[in-house]
Design an enzyme around this catalytic site. Structure first.
Site, mmCIF file in Angstrom:
data_model
loop_
_atom_site.group_PDB
_atom_site.id
_atom_site.type_symbol
_atom_site.label_atom_id
_atom_site.label_comp_id
_atom_site.label_asym_id
_atom_site.label_seq_id
_atom_site.Cartn_x
_atom_site.Cartn_y
_atom_site.Cartn_z
ATOM 1 N N LYS A 38 -8.726 -2.688 -3.508
ATOM 2 C CA LYS A 38 -8.589 -3.578 -2.346
ATOM 3 C C LYS A 38 -9.810 -3.411 -1.448
ATOM 4 C CE LYS A 38 -4.825 -1.406 -1.357
ATOM 5 N NZ LYS A 38 -3.686 -0.862 -0.603
ATOM 6 N N ASP A 67 -1.419 -0.699 5.810
ATOM 7 C CA ASP A 67 -1.728 -0.152 7.138
ATOM 8 C C ASP A 67 -3.192 -0.342 7.529
ATOM 9 O OD1 ASP A 67 -2.738 1.706 5.261
ATOM 10 O OD2 ASP A 67 -2.754 3.258 6.814
ATOM 11 N N ASP A 77 0.852 -1.181 0.000
ATOM 12 C CA ASP A 77 0.000 0.000 0.000
ATOM 13 C C ASP A 77 0.895 1.240 0.000
ATOM 14 O OD1 ASP A 77 -2.294 1.545 0.254
ATOM 15 O OD2 ASP A 77 -2.318 1.401 2.441
ATOM 16 N N ASP A 98 -0.494 4.979 0.960
ATOM 17 C CA ASP A 98 -0.892 5.850 2.071
ATOM 18 C C ASP A 98 -0.833 5.072 3.380
ATOM 19 O OD1 ASP A 98 -2.017 8.448 0.743
ATOM 20 O OD2 ASP A 98 -2.873 6.802 -0.428
#
Lengths: 321, 321
Positions: free
Chosen positions: A234, A260, A41, A43
């Site tokens: 996702k 995250d 990922d 961010d």
């Protein structure tokens, strides 16, 4: 051979995530040797909102030096690909545009894969529309206006004879109930399909502030139209299939998914059959991770930030001496 | 004594709805003697979209002559109360404004009942807002505009320091994702409540055409905010409680709920503990009624239209001779 990864049953015994720096030297080595490829990922792993997460670039570089391939998979397509390229360059992360995955691109790849012909009704940003146009797809959108409060004016703005055969939804700053109602009406055509890009129920917007995300809006239309929601962000099943195909993944267990978010990243990774690692540098803290009860969303490993990989590699080097 | 009508278990044996004209004379008499008061839907019973359903007025008049009280309970508050009064007058149905129930009025009664003080954020029509204003409540709404596609412009339009303590949602022709996101943010305040007026997932719009209704939008906010959705339209539990209190209903079994929708009208009536009658003159046909598997939504009785009550009363009169 096509494997239905979603038929994999969730483990019934509770997993306990392991911090990568609290492993024994042998387990660290075993962990490092257990994967060849990383999907990560952006961010919350590389930066949060606008702040760079220290040592993220160095962490990825250390993994590359150790022979690992990595690609980024984000739900955030509001920035353009060139803006991403620019930001990655600024912080010193090597950026391979061909391997950068985001909803607008995955949607185009999906449309290509089913040889889609027809008009699209789209609720998304200009960047998203540009991707469709660039790939040769025709679309309509809107209306973007305030209407009179009468049923006749409503009728004027929701009914259409346009031969729409796909409704596509992503982040759209100006989506209105008119748009959703129009989408629902287009989906009455038996051949019209429903596609979701960014698949967040809630989008982290600022520290401690979430806003309603595209998945919540898409769910309304999926329920009202009774169409399958083809999900290319996702944790979408259709994105999982696309990734495995496009990156020629042979052994899913030798892929490490880093992210995250418990549902979007870890849940996605688990359901893909990948190993998973939660980075605590973004939208999820240790407490929240430990409180998670859905086994699918419990990571195999966790770390404070990408910088921990630098430590891990140092520890292994030290042990070799 | 407060009875939690929602604790009443659905019957496990399948009910079979009975056509009121196919009952024996004795059963017709028994049915007629079994209720004193009627709550009736409007759309689909009195008129459909803009067409008057023949003999509806005569049907209600015949029941009034037989000593039955009736009141109308509608989810459709897009028309004003005076427009309703005018339409009822035109077709010759006696209209008692005090007993006419629609979401904007029920919401105001609910706010009064909890002695609500505070600012309201409202997504509804001007008519709805007028009701709030008329009752002395202060509200804000919107924004009603198209914004730039940047996170900073989004932030400018969703964040607010206004001390909102209730979010209210009804039919809103111009509702946008900005409005829903704002509502979600206001609901972060622990004292802010969430109220839904018109409670339709889908709204019948034209023959064979449904559009997405307010309940679908409200569900998004209820899920994202984890607040209880206080529902003051059919089939809402809070409306049921308000009706029973306002109309001083002592014996729920002596009330007949008439309507054309399985969930909104029949489901509502069953859960209120009322007897129920489905009118086939609106949004539901015989086939759909017979296919219904949720016992709560299966009516006790059905009829083709209000005109059937004229026949039933004639049959009983004939039998007396």
């Amino acid at each position: 051979m096509a494997v239905d990864i979603y038929s994999i049953k969730a483990e019934t015994t509770q997993k306990t995530p392991k911090h990568i720096l609290k492993l024994s030297v042998n387990d660290k080595r075993e962990f490092l040797n257990s994967f060849d490829r990383i999907f990560s990922d952006v961010d919350g792993v590389v930066w949060t909102v606008n702040e760079y997460i220290p040592q993220a670039a160095e962490g990825f570089k250390a993994l590359a030096d150790a022979g690992k391939k990595y690609s980024f998979v984000t739900n955030n397509g509001v920035r353009s690909e060139s803006e991403y390229a620019q930001r990655f360059k600024e912080i010193g992360i090597e950026f391979n545009a061909n391997e950068f995955v985001y909803p607008a691109k995955s949607v185009v790849q999906y449309l290509n894969s089913i040889n889609f012909k027809g008009l699209i009704y789209v609720m998304a940003t200009d960047n998203f529309k540009k991707s469709l146009r660039g790939a040769g797809y025709e679309y309509i959108f809107g209306p973007l206006k305030i209407i009179k409060e009468t049923y006749s004016d409503l009728a004027n703005h929701i009914f259409s004879n346009e031969p729409v055969r796909a409704v596509i939804l992503d982040v759209d700053f100006n989506m209105s109930s008119l748009n959703l109602i129009r989408a629902h009406l287009f989906l009455r055509h038996p051949d019209c399909i429903l596609i979701l890009g960014a698949s967040d129920k809630l989008l982290p917007f600022a520290k401690g502030v979430d806003i309603i995300g595209p998945s919540s809006f898409a769910k309304i239309i999926a329920e009202s139209s009774k169409k399958r929601l083809i999900t290319l962000g996702k944790p979408g099943k259709d994105l999982a299939e696309l990734l495995v195909k496009n990156f020629c993944i042979k052994d899913r267990k030798r892929v490490l998914m880093i992210g995250d978010m418990l549902e979007q990243d870890i849940g996605f990774g688990t359901q893909c059959g990948f190993q998973t690692l939660l980075m605590l540098s973004g939208g999820c803290n240790l407490e929240k991770m430990l409180a998670e009860t859905n086994t699918v969303n419990i990571p195999d490993y966790y770390a404070d930030s990408m910088g921990d990989f630098i430590e891990l590699l140092k520890d292994l080097k030290k042990a070799e001496v």
